[in-house]
Scaffold this active site. Structure first.
Site, PDB file in Angstrom:
ATOM      1  CE  LYS A   1      36.703  70.897  50.297  1.00 45.12           C
ATOM      2  NZ  LYS A   1      35.889  70.127  49.315  1.00 45.12           N
TER       3      LYS A   1
ATOM      4  CB  SER B   1      33.968  67.807  51.819  1.00 44.82           C
ATOM      5  OG  SER B   1      34.462  68.131  50.541  1.00 44.82           O
TER       6      SER B   1
ATOM      7  CB  SER C   1      32.532  68.620  48.010  1.00 48.52           C
ATOM      8  OG  SER C   1      32.463  67.460  48.782  1.00 48.52           O
TER       9      SER C   1
END
Ligand code: GLN
Length: 471
Positions: free
Chosen positions: A66, A141, A165
């Site tokens: 990420k 996210s 997330s």
């Protein structure tokens, strides 16, 4: 092929780390232009793969990371214009540990700006598509990491979870995602959103793969004072029979779910019963209010953490008159949602309102935690849906409150600091459904043990590769 299967093939000399890296890179080049899971690729990947010692335990595995996790020499944007060209001179501990064991960073995945969102629609660059349906979001996210796994653009991924997330995108994309006990994975190198809630979490397509990742990245770290001195024992915990655990189904999460989620929950209960677990309904009375407290505490911490992006030390510096002008012009580049969080956070911390909002939310957080502690006297695990429904279409959550409501079932674990795992447990039409297990503080391994039993009992029935596989 799953990560542990690739690893076994590399160990037997049937495939080289370079061949694995080439296969994934080719697949990313073919499929990612239409998915948008990656923000950057590691341009040195093939060179690095050539140099990997195939005897290392993670040799041949490539990881999608990420883009709010710092990678030395590789652009790290946090999905924000403010860090558009930021190339970290340091490496996150989780990434350094993976590399030391022979794994390589394939690329950096898309996210909502600074982790603020549940769909990747708040990325400053572009939204990521759900591999199961290009008209729907992958969740967020960590949507880029989840989509990359579902499309088998990578066998392993790292995400981060402040309020859901890792787990919500895992549920929307039919993969596994763990939010570890707060402190089990070092936050060094994770770009801060809300520091008392943030955790880096592993994401993968099987429980064994999650265990592989956790054994690599977890454990104490002198660079993170909040990291815990609990040695990871994930792969070890998967051996041996499943103990006769007591499973509590959380009453407060039973109403208002979509039909596919309800069905998955009922069927999972049957599976767990068949595995010898004792089931009962339990109450976590404060859970329904957790969302309100989260959306006070997380913005409060964010408003403090994001103050550093003022055009002087980090990232982008915009042109402006004097110091204040530079600051204003630089901060104008934050996206709308980030600005909203900073405003809310500043408000709830301001004098006169501090006790009414921040103080009460903190007191509530202690109560929620105490209730969870009491619950875990009665049961060994809690079960609830990860989300009330499967992936929603792009543009369907324009009202910020409707986006916040997506996190209804996930924020509780963050506020209480508890480990929580989302695992694939069904489908609603063509869309994956995820369920969530919670365990007592520090008992992350138990989550994986129970999820492995479920995975084996259902014969991986809920693991699909909608776009085929790399291997
Ligand atoms: N959707 C939640 C938020 O926007 C959680 C995000 C996260 O875990 N990073 O705050």
């Amino acid at each position: 092929m799953l990560a542990h299967e690739i690893r076994a093939r590399v160990a037997r000399g049937e495939v080289s780390p370079l061949e694995v890296a080439q296969a994934y890179l080719k697949r990313v080049q073919e499929l990612d232009p239409s998915l948008g899971a990656f923000l950057s690729l590691n341009e040195r990947l093939l060179q690095e793969a050539e140099g990997v010692d195939p005897r290392l335990p993670l040799a041949g595995l490539v990881v999608a990371v990420k883009d709010n996790i710092a990678t030395r020499g590789l652009r790290t944007t946090a999905g924000s214009r403010l860090l558009e060209n930021f190339v970290p001179p340091y490496e996150a501990t989780a990434v350094a540990r993976l590399r030391a064991l022979g794994a390589l960073v394939l690329g950096k995945t898309n996210l909502d700006e600074f982790g603020m969102g549940s769909s990747t629609e708040h990325s400053a660059f572009f939204p990521t598509k759900n591999p199961f349906d290009p008209h729907r979001v992958p969740g967020g996210s960590s949507g880029g990491s989840a989509a990359a796994l579902a499309a088998d653009l990578a066998p392993l991924a790292l995400g981060s979870d402040t309020g859901g997330s890792v787990r919500q995108p895992a549920a929307f994309c039919g993969v596994y995602g763990l939010k570890p006990t707060y402190g089990r994975v070092s936050r060094f190198g994770l770009i801060a959103y809300a520091s008392s809630l943030d955790q880096i979490g592993p994401m993968a397509r099987s429980v064994r793969d999650l265990a592989l990742l956790m054994d690599a990245v977890a454990g104490p770290d002198p660079l993170d004072a909040t990291s815990l001195d609990l040695p990871p024992r994930f792969q070890e915990a998967l051996e041996g029979p499943l103990p006769p655990l007591r499973l509590g189904v959380v009453r407060e999460a039973l109403a208002g779910n979509s039909p596919g989620v309800e069905r998955a929950l009922e069927e999972a209960l049957e599976v767990f019963r068949g595995l010898g677990l004792s089931l009962r309904e339990v109450s976590w009375p404060s859970l329904p209010q957790a969302l309100a407290a989260y959306y006070i505490l997380a913005p409060a911490e964010a408003s403090s953490n994001l103050a550093r992006y003022d055009g002087t030390l980090y990232g982008v510096r915009a042109e402006g008159e004097e110091v204040e002008g530079v600051r204003q012009a630089t901060r104008a580049r934050f996206g709308l949602e980030v600005k909203r969080r900073v405003l809310v956070g500043t408000f709830v911390l301001s004098s006169g309102y501090y006790e009414a909002y921040y103080g009460r939310a903190q007191a509530f957080r202690r109560r929620l935690k105490a209730e969870a502690r009491a619950l875990f006297q009665e049961v060994d695990l809690l079960l609830l849906p990860t989300t009330p429904h499967p992936a929603f279409p792009f543009g369907a959550r324009r009202d910020p409150l409707s986006m916040y409501r997506e996190d209804l079932y996930t924020v509780g674990a963050n506020l209480a600091g508890l480990p929580a795992l989302s695992f694939p447990a069904g489908f609603e039409g063509h869309l994956p459904v995820g369920l969530q297990l919670l365990a007592p503080w520090g008992e992350d391994e138990r989550l994986l043990r129970a999820a492995l039993a479920f995975e084996e009992a259902t014969d991986r029935a809920f693991l699909r590769a909608p776009l085929g596989e790399a291997f």
